[in-house]
Design an enzyme around this catalytic site. Structure first.
Site, PDB file in Angstrom:
ATOM      1  N   TYR A 198      19.816 -24.592  26.995  1.00  0.00           N
ATOM      2  CA  TYR A 198      20.222 -24.878  25.614  1.00  0.00           C
ATOM      3  C   TYR A 198      19.796 -23.794  24.618  1.00  0.00           C
ATOM      4  N   GLY A 246       1.281 -21.527  33.849  1.00  0.00           N
ATOM      5  CA  GLY A 246       1.673 -22.900  34.193  1.00  0.00           C
ATOM      6  C   GLY A 246       1.957 -23.042  35.683  1.00  0.00           C
ATOM      7  N   SER A 274       6.014 -33.876  13.095  1.00  0.00           N
ATOM      8  CA  SER A 274       5.016 -33.305  12.183  1.00  0.00           C
ATOM      9  C   SER A 274       4.988 -31.788  12.401  1.00  0.00           C
ATOM     10  N   ASP A 324      -5.573 -20.468  28.205  1.00  0.00           N
ATOM     11  CA  ASP A 324      -4.666 -21.098  27.245  1.00  0.00           C
ATOM     12  C   ASP A 324      -3.813 -19.982  26.646  1.00  0.00           C
ATOM     13  N   ARG A 379      -1.824 -19.860  24.344  1.00  0.00           N
ATOM     14  CA  ARG A 379      -1.664 -19.851  22.889  1.00  0.00           C
ATOM     15  C   ARG A 379      -2.621 -18.867  22.232  1.00  0.00           C
ATOM     16  N   THR A 403       1.469 -26.583  38.343  1.00  0.00           N
ATOM     17  CA  THR A 403       2.301 -27.793  38.488  1.00  0.00           C
ATOM     18  C   THR A 403       3.788 -27.426  38.557  1.00  0.00           C
ATOM     19  N   LEU A 431       7.567 -26.524  38.460  1.00  0.00           N
ATOM     20  CA  LEU A 431       8.349 -25.362  38.870  1.00  0.00           C
ATOM     21  C   LEU A 431       7.480 -24.116  39.031  1.00  0.00           C
TER      22      LEU A 431
HETATM   23  C1  HXC Z   1       6.078 -36.603  18.699  1.00  0.00           C
HETATM   24  C2  HXC Z   1       4.186 -35.511  19.432  1.00  0.00           C
HETATM   25  C3  HXC Z   1       4.437 -35.928  20.774  1.00  0.00           C
HETATM   26  C4  HXC Z   1       5.601 -36.729  21.008  1.00  0.00           C
HETATM   27  C5  HXC Z   1       2.619 -34.778  20.743  1.00  0.00           C
HETATM   28  N1  HXC Z   1       3.052 -34.799  19.497  1.00  0.00           N
HETATM   29  N2  HXC Z   1       3.451 -35.445  21.568  1.00  0.00           N
HETATM   30  N3  HXC Z   1       4.992 -35.831  18.418  1.00  0.00           N
HETATM   31  N4  HXC Z   1       6.367 -37.039  19.932  1.00  0.00           N
HETATM   32  N5  HXC Z   1       5.907 -37.168  22.222  1.00  0.00           N
HETATM   33  C6  HXC Z   1       2.408 -34.214  18.336  1.00  0.00           C
HETATM   34  C7  HXC Z   1       1.055 -34.881  18.066  1.00  0.00           C
HETATM   35  O1  HXC Z   1       1.212 -36.097  17.363  1.00  0.00           O
HETATM   36  C8  HXC Z   1       0.337 -33.811  17.246  1.00  0.00           C
HETATM   37  O2  HXC Z   1       0.750 -33.789  15.903  1.00  0.00           O
HETATM   38  C9  HXC Z   1       0.864 -32.519  17.855  1.00  0.00           C
HETATM   39  O3  HXC Z   1       2.081 -32.837  18.552  1.00  0.00           O
HETATM   40  C10 HXC Z   1      -0.103 -31.903  18.824  1.00  0.00           C
HETATM   41  O4  HXC Z   1      -0.417 -32.891  19.794  1.00  0.00           O
HETATM   42  P1  HXC Z   1      -1.547 -32.661  20.891  1.00  0.00           P
HETATM   43  O5  HXC Z   1      -1.459 -33.752  21.885  1.00  0.00           O
HETATM   44  O6  HXC Z   1      -2.848 -32.408  20.206  1.00  0.00           O
HETATM   45  O7  HXC Z   1      -1.046 -31.266  21.467  1.00  0.00           O
HETATM   46  P2  HXC Z   1      -1.412 -30.475  22.746  1.00  0.00           P
HETATM   47  O8  HXC Z   1      -2.628 -31.036  23.413  1.00  0.00           O
HETATM   48  O9  HXC Z   1      -1.397 -29.054  22.329  1.00  0.00           O
HETATM   49  O10 HXC Z   1      -0.170 -30.802  23.728  1.00  0.00           O
HETATM   50  C11 HXC Z   1       1.019 -30.122  23.640  1.00  0.00           C
HETATM   51  C12 HXC Z   1       2.190 -31.012  24.017  1.00  0.00           C
HETATM   52  C13 HXC Z   1       1.932 -31.792  25.337  1.00  0.00           C
HETATM   53  C14 HXC Z   1       3.431 -30.133  24.087  1.00  0.00           C
HETATM   54  C15 HXC Z   1       2.383 -32.052  22.904  1.00  0.00           C
HETATM   55  O11 HXC Z   1       3.042 -32.611  25.648  1.00  0.00           O
HETATM   56  C16 HXC Z   1       1.659 -30.861  26.507  1.00  0.00           C
HETATM   57  O12 HXC Z   1       0.519 -30.442  26.707  1.00  0.00           O
HETATM   58  N6  HXC Z   1       2.686 -30.504  27.319  1.00  0.00           N
HETATM   59  C17 HXC Z   1       2.544 -29.589  28.440  1.00  0.00           C
HETATM   60  C18 HXC Z   1       3.469 -29.922  29.575  1.00  0.00           C
HETATM   61  C19 HXC Z   1       4.896 -30.174  29.208  1.00  0.00           C
HETATM   62  O13 HXC Z   1       5.224 -30.534  28.050  1.00  0.00           O
HETATM   63  N7  HXC Z   1       5.786 -30.079  30.209  1.00  0.00           N
HETATM   64  C20 HXC Z   1       7.200 -30.295  30.012  1.00  0.00           C
HETATM   65  C21 HXC Z   1       7.907 -28.999  30.131  1.00  0.00           C
HETATM   66  S1  HXC Z   1       9.531 -29.353  30.570  1.00  0.00           S
HETATM   67  P3  HXC Z   1      -0.020 -34.607  14.697  1.00  0.00           P
HETATM   68  O14 HXC Z   1       0.603 -34.106  13.447  1.00  0.00           O
HETATM   69  O15 HXC Z   1       0.266 -36.067  14.960  1.00  0.00           O
HETATM   70  O16 HXC Z   1      -1.479 -34.271  14.821  1.00  0.00           O
HETATM   71  C22 HXC Z   1      10.618 -28.481  29.703  1.00  0.00           C
HETATM   72  C23 HXC Z   1      12.036 -28.756  30.154  1.00  0.00           C
HETATM   73  C24 HXC Z   1      13.074 -28.229  29.262  1.00  0.00           C
HETATM   74  O17 HXC Z   1      10.305 -27.716  28.862  1.00  0.00           O
HETATM   75  C25 HXC Z   1      14.467 -28.605  29.656  1.00  0.00           C
HETATM   76  C26 HXC Z   1      14.697 -29.923  30.297  1.00  0.00           C
HETATM   77  C27 HXC Z   1      16.020 -30.118  30.961  1.00  0.00           C
HETATM   78  P1  NAP Z   2       5.299 -28.824  33.879  1.00  0.00           P
HETATM   79  O1  NAP Z   2       4.959 -29.161  35.287  1.00  0.00           O
HETATM   80  O2  NAP Z   2       4.843 -29.727  32.802  1.00  0.00           O
HETATM   81  O3  NAP Z   2       4.781 -27.354  33.604  1.00  0.00           O
HETATM   82  C1  NAP Z   2       4.228 -26.887  32.415  1.00  0.00           C
HETATM   83  C2  NAP Z   2       2.992 -26.078  32.750  1.00  0.00           C
HETATM   84  O4  NAP Z   2       2.587 -25.337  31.597  1.00  0.00           O
HETATM   85  C3  NAP Z   2       1.808 -26.939  33.191  1.00  0.00           C
HETATM   86  O5  NAP Z   2       1.268 -26.421  34.387  1.00  0.00           O
HETATM   87  C4  NAP Z   2       0.803 -26.771  32.049  1.00  0.00           C
HETATM   88  O6  NAP Z   2      -0.534 -26.801  32.538  1.00  0.00           O
HETATM   89  C5  NAP Z   2       1.175 -25.382  31.524  1.00  0.00           C
HETATM   90  N1  NAP Z   2       0.765 -25.190  30.132  1.00  0.00           N
HETATM   91  C6  NAP Z   2       1.076 -25.967  29.071  1.00  0.00           C
HETATM   92  N2  NAP Z   2       0.473 -25.511  27.962  1.00  0.00           N
HETATM   93  C7  NAP Z   2      -0.220 -24.396  28.338  1.00  0.00           C
HETATM   94  C8  NAP Z   2      -1.050 -23.482  27.641  1.00  0.00           C
HETATM   95  N3  NAP Z   2      -1.269 -23.597  26.335  1.00  0.00           N
HETATM   96  N4  NAP Z   2      -1.605 -22.453  28.339  1.00  0.00           N
HETATM   97  C9  NAP Z   2      -1.377 -22.331  29.663  1.00  0.00           C
HETATM   98  N5  NAP Z   2      -0.606 -23.168  30.383  1.00  0.00           N
HETATM   99  C10 NAP Z   2      -0.041 -24.192  29.717  1.00  0.00           C
HETATM  100  O7  NAP Z   2       6.885 -28.708  33.702  1.00  0.00           O
HETATM  101  P2  NAP Z   2       8.012 -27.975  34.574  1.00  0.00           P
HETATM  102  O8  NAP Z   2       9.173 -28.891  34.618  1.00  0.00           O
HETATM  103  O9  NAP Z   2       7.451 -27.435  35.835  1.00  0.00           O
HETATM  104  O10 NAP Z   2       8.411 -26.771  33.602  1.00  0.00           O
HETATM  105  C11 NAP Z   2       8.204 -25.411  33.979  1.00  0.00           C
HETATM  106  C12 NAP Z   2       9.096 -24.513  33.157  1.00  0.00           C
HETATM  107  O11 NAP Z   2      10.463 -24.782  33.432  1.00  0.00           O
HETATM  108  C13 NAP Z   2       8.935 -24.666  31.646  1.00  0.00           C
HETATM  109  O12 NAP Z   2       9.065 -23.403  31.039  1.00  0.00           O
HETATM  110  C14 NAP Z   2      10.102 -25.536  31.279  1.00  0.00           C
HETATM  111  O13 NAP Z   2      10.487 -25.393  29.926  1.00  0.00           O
HETATM  112  C15 NAP Z   2      11.138 -24.970  32.220  1.00  0.00           C
HETATM  113  N6  NAP Z   2      12.266 -25.885  32.436  1.00  0.00           N
HETATM  114  C16 NAP Z   2      12.102 -27.001  33.182  1.00  0.00           C
HETATM  115  C17 NAP Z   2      13.181 -27.826  33.406  1.00  0.00           C
HETATM  116  C18 NAP Z   2      13.073 -29.068  34.239  1.00  0.00           C
HETATM  117  O14 NAP Z   2      14.061 -29.785  34.372  1.00  0.00           O
HETATM  118  N7  NAP Z   2      11.940 -29.342  34.855  1.00  0.00           N
HETATM  119  C19 NAP Z   2      14.431 -27.501  32.856  1.00  0.00           C
HETATM  120  C20 NAP Z   2      14.558 -26.347  32.092  1.00  0.00           C
HETATM  121  C21 NAP Z   2      13.468 -25.525  31.896  1.00  0.00           C
HETATM  122  P3  NAP Z   2      -1.746 -27.363  31.626  1.00  0.00           P
HETATM  123  O15 NAP Z   2      -1.266 -28.628  30.999  1.00  0.00           O
HETATM  124  O16 NAP Z   2      -2.863 -27.548  32.607  1.00  0.00           O
HETATM  125  O17 NAP Z   2      -2.064 -26.290  30.636  1.00  0.00           O
END
Ligand code: HXC
Ligand code: NAP
Length: 281
Positions: free
Chosen positions: A144, A15, A102, A62, A64, A18, A20
Site C-alpha cells: 500500500y 526484527g 494520538s 532499538d 528508533r 520473529t 518474516l
Molecule cells: C491505537 C495505539 C495502539 C492501538 C498503541 N497505541 N497501540 N493506539 N491503537 N492498537 C498508541 C498508545 O496508546 C500510545 O499513545 C502510543 O501508541 C505508543 O504506545 P506504546 O505501547 O508505548 O508504544 P511502543 O511500546 O513503542 O509499541 C509500538 C507499537 C506496538 C507499534 C504500538 O504495537 C509494537 O511494539 N509493535 C511491534 C510489532 C508489530 O507491530 N508488528 C506488526 C508488523 S506487521 P498514547 O498517546 O496513548 O500514549 C505490518 C504488516 C503491514 O507492518 C501490512 C499487512 C498486510
Molecule cells: P512481527 O513478527 O511483528 O515483526 C516485527 C519485528 O520488529 C519484531 O521482531 C519486533 O521485535 C521488531 N521491532 C519492533 N520495533 C522495533 C524497534 N524499535 N527496534 C528493533 N526492532 C523492533 O511482524 P511481521 O509480520 O514478521 O513483519 C515483518 C515485516 O514485514 C514488517 O516490516 C512488516 O511491515 C512487513 N510486512 C508484513 C506483512 C504481513 O502480512 N505479515 C505484510 C506486509 C509487510 P521487538 O518487539 O522485540 O522489538
C-alpha cells in the site's frame, strides 16, 4: 545447478527474532550466511538464535535510537569483522480509525519504520563508502505504499517514506556499488501482524476469498526472494520494489472484479453471448 550462495556474507536483519524476519534469517543461514538479528526483546532474539543455530547472532537494539544502532554496528564489526547487507524489516503497525490516533501513536510507528530504516542505512552506507566496499540495503515495505491504506495511516505514511528512501538511495549510491531494493509483501499471517491487523475469523474468511490465489504467502517464499536479491546473482538489480502478494495489489483494475463475482465458466458463457450480440463477421 544454480544455487543461492551467501557463504562468507554477514547480513543484519532488524526484527529478525520473529515472523518474516526470522523466516528470512532461516533462509540466509541455509544459504551459508552469518546473520545478526536485532530487536528490543533480548529473550526473543536468544530463543530464535538457539533454535536456528550458531550462524545467528542476537544483538538487542532499538532501531528508533541512532546511538543504539551505532552500538550494534560496532559490536558487529568487533564480533564478525564485516557487514555485507542490511535488511530493514523491523516494524510496528495497528488498526485504528485515524481521527482517534494520538500523536504518540502515530510517532510510535513512524519512528520504528522510517527513522529505524534511516538509522541503519545511514550507518551502513557511510561505512561502505568510506571503506570502498560494496553493500546492499533491502527494505521490507508493503503493497500500500503507492495507494495509501485506510485504518493503518501511520504505517502507510511510514512505509511510503521507506519506499522513497529506497528509490532515492538506489540512485545516489549506485556509483559506490551499493544496491538498494525493497520487497513489498502481501498477506503473510505472522503472529505479530495478525494479532494487530486481523479483527477476527469472519473478517479473515472474507479477506481470503478476495485473494486471487485464495491463499496467503508462505514465509519461505519471501525468504527465497530476499536471499536471491542479496546474492551475487543479482548485481544489476537495484532501485526495485518487488511485490510478493499473489497479485493482490492488482485487484483495483477495472474489470478484475469479474473474477470475484462469478466462476470462469459463467463468465465465459456471458462473454460469448456478448460477442454473439455485438460481433459482425
Ligand atoms: C491505537 C495505539 C495502539 C492501538 C498503541 N497505541 N497501540 N493506539 N491503537 N492498537 C498508541 C498508545 O496508546 C500510545 O499513545 C502510543 O501508541 C505508543 O504506545 P506504546 O505501547 O508505548 O508504544 P511502543 O511500546 O513503542 O509499541 C509500538 C507499537 C506496538 C507499534 C504500538 O504495537 C509494537 O511494539 N509493535 C511491534 C510489532 C508489530 O507491530 N508488528 C506488526 C508488523 S506487521 P498514547 O498517546 O496513548 O500514549 C505490518 C504488516 C503491514 O507492518 C501490512 C499487512 C498486510
Ligand atoms: P512481527 O513478527 O511483528 O515483526 C516485527 C519485528 O520488529 C519484531 O521482531 C519486533 O521485535 C521488531 N521491532 C519492533 N520495533 C522495533 C524497534 N524499535 N527496534 C528493533 N526492532 C523492533 O511482524 P511481521 O509480520 O514478521 O513483519 C515483518 C515485516 O514485514 C514488517 O516490516 C512488516 O511491515 C512487513 N510486512 C508484513 C506483512 C504481513 O502480512 N505479515 C505484510 C506486509 C509487510 P521487538 O518487539 O522485540 O522489538
Amino acid at each position: 545447478m544454480l544455487t543461492i550462495d551467501l557463504r562468507g556474507k554477514v547480513i543484519l536483519v532488524t526484527g529478525g527474532g520473529t515472523g518474516l524476519g526470522r523466516a528470512m534469517t532461516e533462509t540466509f543461514v541455509k544459504c551459508g550466511a552469518q546473520v545478526v538479528i536485532c530487536g528490543r526483546r533480548q529473550e526473543v532474539l536468544e530463543k530464535t538464535a538457539s533454535e536456528i543455530g550458531p550462524a545467528v547472532h542476537p544483538i538487542p537494539c532499538d532501531v528508533r535510537s541512532y546511538e543504539s544502532v551505532e552500538a550494534m554496528m560496532q559490536r558487529i564489526m568487533a564480533q564478525l569483522g564485516r557487514l555485507d547487507a542490511v535488511v530493514n524489516n523491523a516494524a510496528g503497525n495497528f488498526l485504528a480509525a485515524s481521527e482517534t490516533l494520538s500523536p504518540k501513536g502515530f510517532r510510535a510507528v513512524v519512528d520504528i519504520v522510517l527513522m529505524g530504516t534511516f538509522h541503519t542505512s545511514r550507518w551502513a552506507g557511510a561505512y561502505w563508502i568510506e571503506n570502498s566496499l560494496p553493500g546492499h540495503i533491502l527494505n521490507i515495505v508493503t503493497t500500500y505504499t503507492e495507494t495509501g491504506c485506510a485504518f493503518v495511516l501511520p504505517s502507510a505514511a511510514a512505509k511510503a517514506g521507506v519506499q522513497a528512501l529506497t528509490l532515492s538511495l538506489a540512485y545516489e549510491w549506485a556509483p559506490y556499488n551499493i544496491r538498494v531494493n525493497a520487497i513489498a509483501p502481501g498477506p503473510f499471517p505472522t503472529e505479530g501482524a495478525w494479532s494487530r491487523l486481523m479483527p477476527g475469523q469472519d473478517f479473515e474468511k472474507i479477506y481470503l476469498q478476495r485473494l486471487p490465489t485464495k491463499r496467503y504467502g508462505r514465509p519461505e517464499e519471501l525468504g527465497a526472494l530476499a536471499a536471491f536479491l542479496l546474492s551475487d546473482l543479482a548485481p544489476y538489480l537495484t532501485g526495485a520494489v518487488i511485490p510478493i502478494d499473489g497479485a493482490e495489489h492488482l485487484q483495483g483494475a477495472m474489470f478484475n472484479y469479474l473474477a470475484q463475482v462469478a466462476d470462469r465458466e459463467t463468465l465465459k458463457a456471458a462473454f460469448a453471448a456478448m460477442r454473439d450480440a455485438t460481433h459482425r463477421s
